[in-house]
Design a protein around this motif. Sequence first.
Motif, mmCIF file in Angstrom:
data_model
loop_
_atom_site.group_PDB
_atom_site.id
_atom_site.type_symbol
_atom_site.label_atom_id
_atom_site.label_comp_id
_atom_site.label_asym_id
_atom_site.label_seq_id
_atom_site.Cartn_x
_atom_site.Cartn_y
_atom_site.Cartn_z
ATOM 1 N N ALA A 123 31.890 22.219 23.387
ATOM 2 C CA ALA A 123 30.456 22.141 23.124
ATOM 3 C C ALA A 123 29.934 23.515 22.707
ATOM 4 O O ALA A 123 29.853 24.424 23.514
ATOM 5 N N THR A 128 35.638 21.980 28.172
ATOM 6 C CA THR A 128 35.954 21.214 29.381
ATOM 7 C C THR A 128 37.136 20.307 29.094
ATOM 8 O O THR A 128 37.287 19.765 27.996
ATOM 9 N N LYS A 144 36.713 18.479 25.595
ATOM 10 C CA LYS A 144 35.382 18.550 24.985
ATOM 11 C C LYS A 144 35.021 20.005 24.703
ATOM 12 O O LYS A 144 35.056 20.850 25.596
ATOM 13 N N ASP A 181 31.825 22.030 17.857
ATOM 14 C CA ASP A 181 31.667 20.844 18.705
ATOM 15 C C ASP A 181 32.806 19.891 18.389
ATOM 16 O O ASP A 181 33.023 19.566 17.212
ATOM 17 N N HIS A 183 39.922 12.664 22.134
ATOM 18 C CA HIS A 183 40.186 11.559 23.041
ATOM 19 C C HIS A 183 41.540 11.723 23.689
ATOM 20 O O HIS A 183 42.388 12.451 23.188
ATOM 21 N N ARG A 207 37.034 8.366 26.112
ATOM 22 C CA ARG A 207 36.080 8.815 25.114
ATOM 23 C C ARG A 207 36.177 10.318 24.856
ATOM 24 O O ARG A 207 36.191 10.750 23.726
ATOM 25 N N SER A 208 36.228 11.088 25.903
ATOM 26 C CA SER A 208 36.377 12.505 25.632
ATOM 27 C C SER A 208 37.241 13.146 26.690
ATOM 28 O O SER A 208 36.903 13.186 27.867
ATOM 29 N N GLY A 255 36.453 16.748 32.034
ATOM 30 C CA GLY A 255 35.184 16.975 32.721
ATOM 31 C C GLY A 255 35.102 18.287 33.478
ATOM 32 O O GLY A 255 34.062 18.636 34.015
ATOM 33 N N THR A 289 47.810 14.242 24.424
ATOM 34 C CA THR A 289 46.691 14.677 23.605
ATOM 35 C C THR A 289 47.177 15.897 22.841
ATOM 36 O O THR A 289 47.589 16.879 23.461
ATOM 37 N N ASP A 335 35.116 16.503 20.280
ATOM 38 C CA ASP A 335 35.577 15.666 21.378
ATOM 39 C C ASP A 335 36.946 15.126 21.023
ATOM 40 O O ASP A 335 37.085 14.439 20.011
#
Lengths: 262, 263
Positions: free
Chosen positions: A14, A72, A12, A34, A38, A8-9, A75, A195, A36
């Motif tokens: 933010a 990030t 990221k 913002d 994948h 999903r991400s 994570g 990615t 995200d």
Amino acid sequence: MAEPAVNRSFVKLAGVGHRYDPNPAIPPAVTGIDLDIHRHEFVAVVGPSGCGKSTLLRMIAGLLKPSEGRVTVFGRAVDGPRDDVGIVFQKPTLLPWLNVRKNVLFPLRHKYGRYNREDEARADALLAMAGLEAFARKMPDELSGGMQQRVGIVRALLLNPDILLMDEPFSALDAMTREQIGFDLLSLWQEQPKTVLFITHSIAEAVLLADRVLVMSRRPGTVLDLIDVDLPRPRTTHTISDARFGELTDRIRKHIYEPDAA
Amino acid sequence: MSLTLPEGRLRRVLLGASPWLFFVALIAVWEVGCRLFSVPAYILPAPSVILNAFFDVEFSRWMQHLWATLRVALLGFLISIAVSIPIAIAMMRSEWLSRTLYPLLVVIQSTPVVAVAPLIIVIMGSDDPSRILITCLLTFFPLVVSTATGINETPPELIELSRSLDAPTRRETWQIRMPYAIPHIFSGLRVAITLAIIGAVVAEFVAAEEGLGYFIQFSTSFFRIPQAFAGLFFLAVVSLLLFKSVQWAQQLLFPWSLPRKGA
């Protein structure tokens, strides 16, 4: 792929922004982004010159600290250069005193001071995949601009990075070479999923290559639109004549040329 | 087409030979002029007179003077390289050092070495070390400047590549910055090698018992003008050969640093 939670991400952003000048009267280069991305997604970033596209890329690479927000990857906060990132620059930036093969192996020699047989085999395999095996012993100035940039891409792939950051990699090439190398990049990406964050000036190139296109505004750079490119893969020259291709490029063009109307 | 080919080749041959032809013509005019207007040898000796003067001096004496000049020039040149390249690297690494040292370097460079040379001889004595110091003072500034310029000329993308790999600064310097500086360093070396000869000769003018500079000064003061000219030409040839050697060294060691010859 069956790893939805991770998928999903992967990268990221933010509320990410950066200002080069601490003077608050001068607008920041980028603000409030913002996004995200994948895992194994191909995201293109388009926007007018000086909108902070490269700043965004440098923050993801860990070369630049965001002055607001957080980046990030997987994570974990990015707080410095990472070794799972490969960068392709606008110019091929090959070292003129090394042949193609040694240029490809340069990141290893530079980072660790040495490389072994396996690394060499890997470099050869990558060169073959990019159709460059016949040029392995050539010096960079014996290659055309397109060939040099291919070597630049292969070099970025050497450390098998999860993330490939490309900063207007084809903008110095002529139109025909550019299209061909774009398709070659897609087939490389299909064989070795990564990615990808791909910065470009060309709206058509962004739509042709990417899964999603991030459209940025003039300085201070913000997100104007994030467009899903629902064109089937593999993309070919036929993709360009698809009606949907025209619609998507028009939608982006409107953002760039009439930002208020859109 | 077939008519233009020999013409093209002739043109190339002429183009290659023209500097030599010009040189020979210049010597011929000089010779003829001296004979025609009976210019006395103590004012301007004819080339033939200079050539005779050259062979009047024993070969072993030429070699003795050559060695004296050459060892000062080359040692000064080498020490200069050994000092200036680390200084340039240090100045690139630290802005503070660069700001502190640069004015001093400019002061050293803008002080005429000819004026300082007698003082150095007085302070350090009239032996090789003081002559080598004079040579160093003359040669090291162009080397620092060219090395620093080359180091700063490195494409910023490559520095970013290095940073993105989190490579140690030492490798950034030696694997990226220094090789990029090579063409600049060599243009500095070409300037420095000719300055090294000048430095050695200037030092010999002030105080020496041997060397080509000493020989020229000595000959002049005894009105052996043809002999002085012979020494001068010998010096010019040596200087030219050294200049060429630097070019050959670059061709041999760093062929990639030279512009590729048109295919």
